[in-house]
Motif scaffolding. Structure first.
Motif, mmCIF file in Angstrom:
data_model
loop_
_atom_site.group_PDB
_atom_site.id
_atom_site.type_symbol
_atom_site.label_atom_id
_atom_site.label_comp_id
_atom_site.label_asym_id
_atom_site.label_seq_id
_atom_site.Cartn_x
_atom_site.Cartn_y
_atom_site.Cartn_z
ATOM 1 N N UNK A 158 0.662 -1.351 -0.214
ATOM 2 C CA UNK A 158 -0.134 0.372 0.032
ATOM 3 C C UNK A 158 0.689 1.416 0.275
ATOM 4 N N UNK A 159 1.775 1.224 0.822
ATOM 5 C CA UNK A 159 2.901 2.805 1.199
ATOM 6 C C UNK A 159 3.183 2.961 -0.285
ATOM 7 N N UNK A 160 4.314 2.069 -1.322
ATOM 8 C CA UNK A 160 4.690 1.845 -2.574
ATOM 9 C C UNK A 160 3.594 2.942 -3.525
ATOM 10 N N UNK A 180 2.003 12.823 -0.499
ATOM 11 C CA UNK A 180 3.969 12.346 -0.131
ATOM 12 C C UNK A 180 4.456 12.618 0.986
ATOM 13 N N UNK A 181 4.435 13.408 2.004
ATOM 14 C CA UNK A 181 4.713 13.823 2.906
ATOM 15 C C UNK A 181 3.784 12.137 4.156
ATOM 16 N N UNK A 182 2.357 12.287 4.299
ATOM 17 C CA UNK A 182 1.872 11.131 4.906
ATOM 18 C C UNK A 182 2.405 10.151 4.741
ATOM 19 N N UNK A 183 2.963 9.495 2.961
ATOM 20 C CA UNK A 183 3.030 8.322 3.061
ATOM 21 C C UNK A 183 4.472 8.134 3.580
ATOM 22 N N UNK A 184 5.754 9.223 3.599
ATOM 23 C CA UNK A 184 6.823 8.971 4.114
ATOM 24 C C UNK A 184 6.366 8.851 5.767
ATOM 25 N N UNK A 185 5.747 9.268 6.383
ATOM 26 C CA UNK A 185 5.867 9.525 7.741
ATOM 27 C C UNK A 185 5.537 7.885 7.939
ATOM 28 N N UNK A 186 4.505 7.987 7.622
ATOM 29 C CA UNK A 186 4.020 6.224 7.874
ATOM 30 C C UNK A 186 4.887 5.129 7.196
ATOM 31 N N UNK A 187 5.270 5.233 6.713
ATOM 32 C CA UNK A 187 6.692 4.432 6.106
ATOM 33 C C UNK A 187 7.544 4.620 7.491
ATOM 34 N N UNK A 188 8.088 6.021 7.685
ATOM 35 C CA UNK A 188 9.234 5.993 9.158
ATOM 36 C C UNK A 188 8.600 5.028 10.274
#
Length: 200
Positions: A158-160, A180-188
């Motif tokens: 889902x993140x990709x 983009x920020x939310x996705x990177x945040x979730x990845x972190x």
């Protein structure tokens, strides 16, 4: 890191969290961050209260740069299906708040914030509530080890596309970097969770 223990519950407050709030509230003039904080607090209160109702007193409440984390007492863990309800109680509070606000005042900033927080947390991405609920559901039937592997795969799956779409929106609009920020945040968050699990 500020720490205090109240009724056998350890509360931790990271220095970056209040500093970030001060900066955001100073710059922002829309009031959206205030509603985000209020909706997030209600969200976590939903988890907190549900834990108590199931006799699972939290052992740690950590408030930091990456959000709020409520950990169960390892000696008072409940079953998988109760954990599913605990995981979903936060988004449920936000959805109920959204419906109440929608009915009483119409669609406004507060209602939208509650709705977005609910939907975001229902995504099956670890360690969001949706990811936790998926993990406990799978663990109940196929075991924790396999459930963990599947949840990691689902999270990455889902993140990709989220990161890709977020990057595309940023390039296309020139300013819309929210997804983009939310996705990177979730990845972190996912990386942080995995790191904490390895250290424990």
């Amino acid at each position: 890191m500020f720490k205090i223990i109240v009724s056998d519950i350890e509360f931790r407050l990271g220095i970056l969290f209040p500093a970030a709030l001060v900066i955001i509230f100073t710059i922002d003039k829309t009031g959206i961050p205030a509603w985000c904080v209020a909706a997030s607090a209600m969200h976590e209160a939903g988890h907190f209260v549900t834990m108590y109702l199931f006799g699972c007193k939290p052992s740690l409440v950590s408030i930091g740069f990456f959000g709020i984390r409520v950990e169960q007492n390892v000696n008072r863990r409940v079953g998988y299906f109760k954990n599913i309800l605990i995981s979903l109680s936060g988004p449920a509070i936000n959805l109920i708040s959204f419906m109440v606000l929608w009915i009483t005042t119409g669609i406004n900033i507060a209602a939208v914030v509650h709705f977005i927080i609910a939907v975001l947390n229902l995504l099956p991405i670890e360690p969001l509530d949706g990811g936790q609920a998926l993990y406990y559901l799978l663990a109940a039937y196929i075991g924790e080890e396999r459930a963990e592997s599947i949840c990691l795969g689902v999270s990455i799956f889902i993140l990709i596309p989220l990161v890709t779409i977020g990057f595309f929106l940023l390039i296309r609009s020139g300013y819309n970097f929210t997804l983009l920020v939310v996705s990177i945040y979730l990845g972190l968050l996912l990386m942080l969770k995995r790191r904490c699990e390895k250290d424990s």
